[in-house]
Design a protein around this motif. Structure first.
Motif, PDB file in Angstrom:
ATOM      1  N   TYR A   1      80.433 -40.933  -2.513  1.00 57.48           N
ATOM      2  CA  TYR A   1      79.877 -40.634  -3.839  1.00 57.48           C
ATOM      3  C   TYR A   1      80.049 -39.144  -4.093  1.00 57.48           C
ATOM      4  O   TYR A   1      80.075 -38.341  -3.156  1.00 57.48           O
ATOM      5  CB  TYR A   1      78.397 -41.025  -3.910  1.00 57.48           C
ATOM      6  CG  TYR A   1      78.162 -42.491  -3.637  1.00 57.48           C
ATOM      7  CD1 TYR A   1      78.111 -43.415  -4.677  1.00 57.48           C
ATOM      8  CD2 TYR A   1      78.016 -42.956  -2.323  1.00 57.48           C
ATOM      9  CE1 TYR A   1      77.919 -44.773  -4.414  1.00 57.48           C
ATOM     10  CE2 TYR A   1      77.828 -44.300  -2.065  1.00 57.48           C
ATOM     11  CZ  TYR A   1      77.782 -45.202  -3.105  1.00 57.48           C
ATOM     12  OH  TYR A   1      77.601 -46.544  -2.858  1.00 57.48           O
ATOM     13  N   VAL A   2      80.152 -38.783  -5.359  1.00 55.12           N
ATOM     14  CA  VAL A   2      80.344 -37.373  -5.690  1.00 55.12           C
ATOM     15  C   VAL A   2      79.133 -36.854  -6.465  1.00 55.12           C
ATOM     16  O   VAL A   2      78.680 -37.469  -7.425  1.00 55.12           O
ATOM     17  CB  VAL A   2      81.639 -37.162  -6.515  1.00 55.12           C
ATOM     18  CG1 VAL A   2      81.621 -37.966  -7.809  1.00 55.12           C
ATOM     19  CG2 VAL A   2      81.853 -35.683  -6.799  1.00 55.12           C
ATOM     20  N   GLY A   3      78.575 -35.744  -5.991  1.00 51.99           N
ATOM     21  CA  GLY A   3      77.499 -35.065  -6.710  1.00 51.99           C
ATOM     22  C   GLY A   3      78.087 -33.926  -7.513  1.00 51.99           C
ATOM     23  O   GLY A   3      78.904 -33.154  -7.001  1.00 51.99           O
TER      24      GLY A   3
ATOM     25  N   SER B   1      78.227 -39.557   1.789  1.00 58.79           N
ATOM     26  CA  SER B   1      78.647 -40.827   2.372  1.00 58.79           C
ATOM     27  C   SER B   1      77.769 -42.001   1.956  1.00 58.79           C
ATOM     28  O   SER B   1      78.090 -43.146   2.270  1.00 58.79           O
ATOM     29  CB  SER B   1      78.661 -40.718   3.901  1.00 58.79           C
ATOM     30  OG  SER B   1      77.361 -40.402   4.373  1.00 58.79           O
ATOM     31  N   SER B   2      76.663 -41.720   1.286  1.00 62.43           N
ATOM     32  CA  SER B   2      75.757 -42.800   0.900  1.00 62.43           C
ATOM     33  C   SER B   2      74.929 -42.391  -0.311  1.00 62.43           C
ATOM     34  O   SER B   2      74.826 -41.201  -0.630  1.00 62.43           O
ATOM     35  CB  SER B   2      74.818 -43.165   2.054  1.00 62.43           C
ATOM     36  OG  SER B   2      73.921 -42.097   2.307  1.00 62.43           O
TER      37      SER B   2
ATOM     38  N   LEU C   1      70.883 -38.684  -2.992  1.00 63.17           N
ATOM     39  CA  LEU C   1      69.514 -38.484  -3.465  1.00 63.17           C
ATOM     40  C   LEU C   1      68.822 -37.383  -2.669  1.00 63.17           C
ATOM     41  O   LEU C   1      68.103 -36.553  -3.235  1.00 63.17           O
ATOM     42  CB  LEU C   1      68.727 -39.790  -3.351  1.00 63.17           C
ATOM     43  CG  LEU C   1      69.101 -40.900  -4.349  1.00 63.17           C
ATOM     44  CD1 LEU C   1      68.480 -42.221  -3.920  1.00 63.17           C
ATOM     45  CD2 LEU C   1      68.657 -40.544  -5.759  1.00 63.17           C
ATOM     46  N   GLU C   2      69.038 -37.358  -1.361  1.00 65.07           N
ATOM     47  CA  GLU C   2      68.426 -36.334  -0.522  1.00 65.07           C
ATOM     48  C   GLU C   2      68.907 -34.943  -0.903  1.00 65.07           C
ATOM     49  O   GLU C   2      68.180 -33.960  -0.766  1.00 65.07           O
ATOM     50  CB  GLU C   2      68.721 -36.609   0.953  1.00 65.07           C
ATOM     51  CG  GLU C   2      67.915 -37.759   1.535  1.00 65.07           C
ATOM     52  CD  GLU C   2      68.271 -38.042   2.975  1.00 65.07           C
ATOM     53  OE1 GLU C   2      69.263 -37.459   3.453  1.00 65.07           O
ATOM     54  OE2 GLU C   2      67.573 -38.829   3.616  1.00 65.07           O
ATOM     55  N   ALA C   3      70.153 -34.844  -1.396  1.00 63.78           N
ATOM     56  CA  ALA C   3      70.698 -33.556  -1.818  1.00 63.78           C
ATOM     57  C   ALA C   3      70.214 -33.157  -3.210  1.00 63.78           C
ATOM     58  O   ALA C   3      70.574 -32.089  -3.706  1.00 63.78           O
ATOM     59  CB  ALA C   3      72.219 -33.600  -1.792  1.00 63.78           C
ATOM     60  N   GLY C   4      69.404 -34.010  -3.840  1.00 71.78           N
ATOM     61  CA  GLY C   4      68.797 -33.646  -5.117  1.00 71.78           C
ATOM     62  C   GLY C   4      69.497 -34.163  -6.347  1.00 71.78           C
ATOM     63  O   GLY C   4      69.129 -33.798  -7.469  1.00 71.78           O
TER      64      GLY C   4
ATOM     65  N   PHE D   1      70.565 -50.337  -0.091  1.00 78.72           N
ATOM     66  CA  PHE D   1      70.839 -48.905  -0.165  1.00 78.72           C
ATOM     67  C   PHE D   1      70.645 -48.148   1.152  1.00 78.72           C
ATOM     68  O   PHE D   1      70.988 -46.971   1.233  1.00 78.72           O
ATOM     69  CB  PHE D   1      69.929 -48.248  -1.224  1.00 78.72           C
ATOM     70  CG  PHE D   1      70.051 -48.858  -2.583  1.00 78.72           C
ATOM     71  CD1 PHE D   1      71.224 -48.756  -3.315  1.00 78.72           C
ATOM     72  CD2 PHE D   1      68.985 -49.542  -3.146  1.00 78.72           C
ATOM     73  CE1 PHE D   1      71.337 -49.314  -4.577  1.00 78.72           C
ATOM     74  CE2 PHE D   1      69.078 -50.107  -4.416  1.00 78.72           C
ATOM     75  CZ  PHE D   1      70.263 -49.997  -5.133  1.00 78.72           C
ATOM     76  N   GLY D   2      70.033 -48.800   2.153  1.00 83.70           N
ATOM     77  CA  GLY D   2      69.745 -48.091   3.390  1.00 83.70           C
ATOM     78  C   GLY D   2      68.544 -47.171   3.278  1.00 83.70           C
ATOM     79  O   GLY D   2      68.331 -46.307   4.131  1.00 83.70           O
TER      80      GLY D   2
END
Length: 356
Positions: free
Chosen positions: A27-29, A55-56, A61-64, A122-123
């Protein structure tokens, strides 16, 4: 595993070509918009310097980042339970809502079933997704100029200002009442990933922590006890220096810090902290790697405890220590920050290498 993606250049080319072969694997942020997308998203393609690859969905989401409304990356996949779509729609309608199992029950769902369904898809659980969305919105508000602590800690605390005031009260006494006392000074430092608090005297920095770290109140009490000092709100030269250096670090302009640090841990703890500072920018080590570096391969747990006792975030880079299997492990500032810092430093190193 932490680093299981192809080279960023390969992924960027796949993004430009809308290559479907990475569907579900990358995925690309987009930093300029704060959203993350599938590589096949039909939206206008971002500039190379504005993208981060993950990679997920959980990592994005964790990267904001928040999900793109055009390609809807969280809606991809096989047929799934209606509860997932309904809960995601509710989250999209009000991303600031603080969800708990009660709200899930009120919607007519079994929390355990919802937890399993989201992990399969989603893990990550729905409650974790909701929390990360709130954090992401807080980061976005800071990036757009917000200077109040509510913008960051609202993700974890009912009242950001209340928490900040509580810390200020814990710190000590007003400057006018310290005529004959030895004291340290403390002040807030705003960063792209949250407000930090710095504590120091005229000679060195004693603490640099994210304000929403749960262990922070105990760390402040410990500093006061060890130094025999009160702490007041104010500035000393080391705080000014670390604020300047953090600004350059987050801008990708420096990889080393020169701010003098106070040392008041045990001899072993200080040895571990010194070892952490030898980990090159853009690289990671495991606890067992550090133990072997110190000449005692059996000291892995002691190294982990010393790592967790670090009170100078970023400068003493405990975020560069990961599990032996390559996975992210505990970080007092939050795993999303640890992931962010590792990726930031990898990008910085990549840029520096290309300029050599």
């Amino acid at each position: 595993m932490l680093f299981d993606l192809p080279d960023d250049d390969i992924l960027y080319q796949a993004l430009m070509e809308r290559d479907p072969s990475y569907e579900g694997f990358a995925y690309v942020g987009v930093k300029s918009t704060g959203v993350f997308c599938k590589l096949t998203c039909p939206a206008r393609k971002p500039k190379r310097e504005n993208v981060l690859f993950h990679s997920s969905i959980a990592a994005a989401l964790e990267a904001g980042f928040r999900p793109c409304k055009r390609c809807r990356p969280m809606n991809a996949g096989l047929t799934r339970e209606p509860a997932i779509d309904r809960l995601l729609d509710a989250l999209e309608h009000d991303p600031n809502q603080k969800w708990s199992e009660k709200e899930i029950i009120d919607m007519g769902y079994d929390p355990s079933a919802v937890r399993r369904a989201f992990r399969r898809q989603f893990g990550i659980t729905f409650l974790e997704i909701a929390r990360l969305r709130r954090i992401g919105r807080s980061i976005d508000s800071l990036a757009h100029g917000a200077k109040v602590i509510e913008a960051q800690v609202n993700a974890n605390y009912d009242s950001g200002s209340g928490f900040r005031n509580a810390i200020a009260k814990l710190i000590g006494v007003a400057p006018k009442n310290v005529n004959h006392l030895s004291y340290l000074k403390a002040d807030w430092i705003e960063t792209p990933i949250g407000t930090m608090i710095a504590i120091g005297d005229k000679r060195a920095l004693y603490l640099l922590e994210f304000l929403d770290r749960k262990a922070l109140p105990g760390e402040i009490v410990s500093i006061k006890k060890v130094t025999g000092s009160e702490i007041v709100m104010g500035r000393e030269e080391p705080i000014d220096l670390i604020e300047e250096e953090l600004g350059l670090y987050f801008a990708g302009k420096i990889s080393d810090f020169t701010t003098p640090l106070a040392k008041f841990g045990t001899p072993f703890t200080n040895t571990v902290w010194d070892a952490l500072r030898t980990i090159p920018m853009g690289q990671v080590r495991s606890y067992s790697d550090i133990a072997r570096q110190l000449g005692n391969g059996k000291a892995t747990r002691a190294v982990a405890r010393a790592n967790g006792a670090n009170q100078i975030a970023i400068v003493i880079p405990c975020h560069r220590v990961i599990g032996a299997d390559g996975s992210l492990t505990g970080y007092g500032g939050g795993l999303w920050r640890k992931k962010w810092l590792i990726e930031h430093e990898r990008r910085m190193t990549h840029v520096q290498d290309n300029h050599e």
